[in-house]
Design a protein around this motif. Structure first.
Motif, mmCIF file in Angstrom:
data_model
loop_
_atom_site.group_PDB
_atom_site.id
_atom_site.type_symbol
_atom_site.label_atom_id
_atom_site.label_comp_id
_atom_site.label_asym_id
_atom_site.label_seq_id
_atom_site.Cartn_x
_atom_site.Cartn_y
_atom_site.Cartn_z
ATOM 1 N N ALA A 163 0.793 -1.242 -0.117
ATOM 2 C CA ALA A 163 0.058 0.159 -0.007
ATOM 3 C C ALA A 163 0.934 1.210 -0.113
ATOM 4 O O ALA A 163 0.634 2.354 -0.595
ATOM 5 C CB ALA A 163 -0.972 -0.032 1.063
ATOM 6 N N LEU A 164 1.861 1.144 0.678
ATOM 7 C CA LEU A 164 2.732 2.429 0.755
ATOM 8 C C LEU A 164 3.688 2.424 -0.452
ATOM 9 O O LEU A 164 3.776 3.446 -0.772
ATOM 10 C CB LEU A 164 3.714 2.367 2.031
ATOM 11 C CG LEU A 164 3.163 2.431 3.407
ATOM 12 C CD1 LEU A 164 4.232 2.118 4.510
ATOM 13 C CD2 LEU A 164 2.746 3.896 3.697
ATOM 14 N N THR A 165 3.976 1.595 -1.060
ATOM 15 C CA THR A 165 4.948 1.996 -2.356
ATOM 16 C C THR A 165 4.087 1.880 -3.626
ATOM 17 O O THR A 165 4.892 2.649 -4.489
ATOM 18 C CB THR A 165 5.988 0.483 -2.244
ATOM 19 O OG1 THR A 165 5.116 -0.619 -2.492
ATOM 20 C CG2 THR A 165 6.806 0.325 -1.188
ATOM 21 N N ASN A 166 3.182 1.164 -3.504
ATOM 22 C CA ASN A 166 2.351 1.388 -4.995
ATOM 23 C C ASN A 166 0.987 2.252 -5.163
ATOM 24 O O ASN A 166 0.574 2.628 -6.148
ATOM 25 C CB ASN A 166 1.811 -0.028 -5.456
ATOM 26 C CG ASN A 166 3.074 -0.815 -5.616
ATOM 27 O OD1 ASN A 166 4.276 -0.538 -6.133
ATOM 28 N ND2 ASN A 166 3.076 -2.075 -5.127
ATOM 29 N N ARG A 332 -8.427 -3.392 -7.260
ATOM 30 C CA ARG A 332 -7.765 -4.247 -6.187
ATOM 31 C C ARG A 332 -7.143 -3.194 -5.244
ATOM 32 O O ARG A 332 -6.846 -3.532 -4.149
ATOM 33 C CB ARG A 332 -6.451 -4.866 -7.133
ATOM 34 C CG ARG A 332 -7.167 -6.027 -8.003
ATOM 35 C CD ARG A 332 -5.909 -6.829 -8.590
ATOM 36 N NE ARG A 332 -6.462 -8.061 -9.430
ATOM 37 C CZ ARG A 332 -6.590 -9.105 -8.822
ATOM 38 N NH1 ARG A 332 -6.737 -9.427 -7.414
ATOM 39 N NH2 ARG A 332 -7.037 -10.243 -9.596
ATOM 40 N N VAL A 333 -6.681 -2.054 -5.642
ATOM 41 C CA VAL A 333 -5.957 -1.070 -4.951
ATOM 42 C C VAL A 333 -6.984 -0.507 -3.616
ATOM 43 O O VAL A 333 -6.794 -0.381 -2.656
ATOM 44 C CB VAL A 333 -5.555 0.251 -5.730
ATOM 45 C CG1 VAL A 333 -5.339 1.521 -4.622
ATOM 46 C CG2 VAL A 333 -4.302 -0.061 -6.699
ATOM 47 N N ALA A 334 -8.406 -0.490 -4.285
ATOM 48 C CA ALA A 334 -9.420 -0.036 -3.288
ATOM 49 C C ALA A 334 -9.608 -1.201 -2.080
ATOM 50 O O ALA A 334 -9.831 -0.859 -0.878
ATOM 51 C CB ALA A 334 -10.628 0.203 -3.887
ATOM 52 N N LEU A 335 -9.347 -2.411 -2.696
ATOM 53 C CA LEU A 335 -9.487 -3.537 -1.576
ATOM 54 C C LEU A 335 -8.260 -3.521 -0.921
ATOM 55 O O LEU A 335 -8.354 -3.954 0.328
ATOM 56 C CB LEU A 335 -9.661 -4.945 -2.577
ATOM 57 C CG LEU A 335 -11.130 -5.148 -3.220
ATOM 58 C CD1 LEU A 335 -11.002 -6.456 -3.831
ATOM 59 C CD2 LEU A 335 -12.192 -5.285 -2.069
ATOM 60 N N ASP A 336 -6.978 -3.463 -1.419
ATOM 61 C CA ASP A 336 -5.894 -3.448 -0.809
ATOM 62 C C ASP A 336 -5.842 -2.298 0.316
ATOM 63 O O ASP A 336 -5.447 -2.649 1.610
ATOM 64 C CB ASP A 336 -4.569 -3.337 -1.699
ATOM 65 C CG ASP A 336 -4.474 -4.345 -2.324
ATOM 66 O OD1 ASP A 336 -4.988 -5.665 -2.194
ATOM 67 O OD2 ASP A 336 -3.639 -4.420 -3.573
ATOM 68 N N LEU A 337 -6.363 -0.956 -0.106
ATOM 69 C CA LEU A 337 -6.345 -0.229 1.000
ATOM 70 C C LEU A 337 -7.202 -0.440 2.347
ATOM 71 O O LEU A 337 -7.139 -0.110 3.093
ATOM 72 C CB LEU A 337 -6.898 1.122 0.323
ATOM 73 C CG LEU A 337 -5.766 1.867 -0.465
ATOM 74 C CD1 LEU A 337 -6.410 3.081 -1.226
ATOM 75 C CD2 LEU A 337 -4.484 2.223 0.318
ATOM 76 N N LEU A 343 -4.366 -3.115 9.268
ATOM 77 C CA LEU A 343 -2.961 -3.264 9.618
ATOM 78 C C LEU A 343 -2.623 -1.594 10.183
ATOM 79 O O LEU A 343 -1.730 -1.462 11.168
ATOM 80 C CB LEU A 343 -2.099 -3.750 8.621
ATOM 81 C CG LEU A 343 -2.435 -4.969 7.588
ATOM 82 C CD1 LEU A 343 -1.495 -5.401 6.908
ATOM 83 C CD2 LEU A 343 -2.886 -5.955 9.071
ATOM 84 N N PHE A 344 -2.874 -0.659 9.316
ATOM 85 C CA PHE A 344 -2.339 0.656 9.645
ATOM 86 C C PHE A 344 -3.168 0.917 11.088
ATOM 87 O O PHE A 344 -2.492 1.438 12.014
ATOM 88 C CB PHE A 344 -3.154 1.479 8.721
ATOM 89 C CG PHE A 344 -2.019 1.881 7.652
ATOM 90 C CD1 PHE A 344 -0.871 2.519 7.578
ATOM 91 C CD2 PHE A 344 -2.495 1.458 6.280
ATOM 92 C CE1 PHE A 344 0.002 2.583 6.690
ATOM 93 C CE2 PHE A 344 -1.698 1.650 5.341
ATOM 94 C CZ PHE A 344 -0.313 2.191 5.417
#
Length: 620
Positions: A163-166, A332-337, A343-344
């Motif tokens: 999430a931080l890198t991409n 996918r990014v929305a799901l990853d976030l 975790l955050f």
């Protein structure tokens, strides 16, 4: 009472940390979580702006080739008159290839920037979290498993790496690509665009629900991973392995790990599969659109409502196919976030911890105190567990005493009486609930913590040595110490000759927790480490209680040398080690019930006299 006392104080749970109990259902609720996550990128504004520009340029460049497809068909391959126009086709193809090369080069540069920013943010986050944990009081670590702390520091921070890198480049790049592709589709045929995107709102709603499920599973997965890390840390340490072998519990430990691992596998599979049906639905939908577009174009042409060329249809489906990847990536990014938010939240939960012991803004250094260096005084000090009921007896109850500079003061009493708590309050490892603890004539709460601890050396019953050389362990007290200073400290601690007898001397690696050394050798190295620090006050917390008689005598001589010219506070179980003390305080039930010299207390016939009689009788 070193062990009991340490555990009882360390086991005190603070109300501030009730939220830190391990939960398997949901992640902690952190206010303004998204704003705080974005705030992590603030120090990298220049790199992020550069990345944004690159993303915009790359997106713009990548959209042009599909638009050239229509010209390739209608101008180059199938012009209105005659055969293919090879000159025009060659120019179009060359332009398309040049744009692909430019786009690839910009993509490499963009990847470098995002990787640098993402990993820098992750590294800073890890250091900040480590620093916050270092600032926490001793009781926090006494009640929190080391493996759980390690999991937050390593697994949770590592879990948000993607999430931080991409995230920044992916969201911006794919958003621009989606918008550009949408505009291109509208320009080619707004009617076909409506057909292609009619079901998109439904997919967004499904994606949101899937993200919520994945976030919950991610929290459970990290909790499970914390349990596994804790089991590994406990069972595979030297002490844990020795304990398991001593009780023949290796199979039981393996089974405990197997059960935790099975749960982790189940959760990982659950997390992997939680979004797969959704993305399968997205792929089916996006892959079916060209066929639907062909059918719709046929209907429109048949009815004569719209004039659509073959090149337009090919260009439209080409653009639409290019819409599939960025659109899927955005989802996918929305799901990853959503997944990473759990975790955050766990990371920020630890970052938001407030140390129970803090330094006053106007704190002064010990050197500025008006009292004599090395003096210690308790004034009506009471200490109780923060969450203890009002009727519960405090660990220390209105304790008062004075220790003069250079004096040897011993604290004795039954187990659980409160002796070790005294030694914790002097260096301010804990704060008194009531009353004052004075060092050099100043309340310890008014002194800077660094200057206070710099004047106090602690030798505990449980000696901790790093898995490093003897020299490195000694220099932990004074990193700039010379070899001559190391040797002088070791000689004073009566350990130099032993070290010199080792093949590698001071370069000898002691093993984890010093397991390659005997108990007496470890203890004397610990004493040498304190001597290298050269403190004004030495706290000896039952430093010889775990040693055999011969080792105790050797270590006691080292302790006597260490105490010379310094204020010494000795927590003792064996009364034979403190018979020469200047003053002995007898602690019972959290109060000082007697004080005096060894001879005076023997003749008083009180608690000390009875303890001495029992110990003498036990050794006769």
């Amino acid at each position: 009472m070193s062990m009991r006392g340490g555990r009882s104080v360390g086991g005190a749970a603070r109300a501030d940390y009730q939220a830190l109990k391990e939960q398997n259902a949901t992640a902690p609720q952190i206010p303004h979580l998204l704003r705080r996550i974005l705030g992590l990128f603030a120090p990298h504004r220049t790199a992020i702006i550069t990345t944004m520009v690159l993303v915009l340029v790359t997106a713009a460049v990548s959209v042009i080739p599909p638009l050239l497809v229509e010209n390739a068909f209608d101008v180059g391959l199938f012009p209105e008159r005659g055969g293919p126009n090879l000159t025009a086709l060659g120019v179009i193809v060359a332009a398309m290839i040049a744009l692909y090369v430019l786009s690839a080069g910009l993509g490499v540069w963009q990847t470098y920037l995002t990787a640098t920013v993402g990993n820098s943010v992750m590294g800073a986050l890890r250091v900040t979290l480590f620093q916050r944990l270092q600032s926490m009081e001793l009781s926090f670590f006494a009640r929190t498993k080391t493996g759980v702390i390690q999991s937050r520091l390593q697994n949770d921070v590592g879990g948000v790496a993607n999430a931080l890198t991409n995230t920044v480049s992916s969201v911006l790049g794919n958003t621009v690509n989606v918008i550009a592709a949408f505009v291109a589709m509208v320009l080619i045929s707004w009617q076909l665009t409506i057909v292609a995107l009619v079901l998109m709102p439904l997919l967004v709603l499904v994606q949101r629900r899937v993200g919520q499920v994945r976030a919950r599973i991610a929290g459970q997965t990290q909790e499970s991973l914390s349990d596994m890390t804790a089991i590994t840390q406990e069972a595979l340490s030297v002490s844990g392995v020795l304990l398991a072998k001593s009780f023949n519990r290796q199979d039981a430990e393996t089974e405990r790990y197997r059960e935790a691992n099975a749960r982790q596998i189940g959760l990982q599979v659950k997390q992997s599969m939680s979004g797969q049906w959704f993305f399968a639905l997205v792929n089916i939908f996006m892959s079916s659109i060209p066929a639907i577009v062909y059918l719709s174009a046929g209907l429109l042409i048949t009815r004569g409502n719209v004039e659509i060329t073959a090149g337009a249809i090919v260009a439209f489906t080409t653009v639409q196919s290019r819409l599939l990847f960025p659109l899927t990536s955005l989802m996918r990014v929305a799901l990853d976030l959503q997944t990473s938010s759990a975790l955050f939240a766990r990371i920020f939960e630890y970052l938001d911890l407030k140390p129970a012991i803090t330094e006053s803004p106007d704190a002064i250094a010990v050197e500025q105190a008006l009292g004599p260096l090395g003096s210690v005084r308790f004034e009506d000090v009471t200490f109780r567990y923060p969450d203890a009921a009002a009727e519960t007896r405090p660990t220390l109850d209105a304790v008062s005493f004075t220790i003069a500079p250079g004096q040897f003061a011993a604290f004795v009493g039954p187990s659980g009486a409160g002796k070790t708590t005294v030694s914790y309050l002097v260096p301010r490892l804990y704060d008194a609930s009531e009353g004052r603890v004075l060092f050099a004539g100043e309340d310890v709460k008014n002194l800077t913590q660094s200057s206070l601890i710099s004047h106090i050396g602690i030798v505990s019953q449980e000696t901790y040595l790093f898995h490093a050389t003897i020299a490195e362990n000694l220099r932990y007290a004074k990193p700039e110490a010379t070899d001559a200073e190391l040797e002088a400290a070791a000689r004073s601690a009566n350990i130099h000759d032993t070290i010199a007898s080792f093949p590698d001397g001071y370069a000898t690696v002691v093993g984890e927790r010093g397991y390659r050394l005997s108990g007496g050798e470890k203890q004397r190295i610990a004493i040498a480490r304190v001597l290298l620090k050269d403190p004004a006050v030495i706290v000896l917390d039952e430093a010889t209680s775990a040693l055999d008689t011969l080792s105790e005598r050797v270590v006691q001589r080292a302790l006597d040398a260490a105490a010379e010219g310094r204020t010494t506070i000795a927590i003792a179980h064996r009364l034979s080690t403190i018979v020469d003390a200047d003053v002995i305080f007898v602690v019972d039930g959290g109060r000082i019930v007697e004080s005096g010299t060894h001879a005076e207390l023997l003749t008083s016939g009180g608690v000390y006299s009875r303890m001495h009689h029992d110990q003498v009788a036990g050794h006769s």
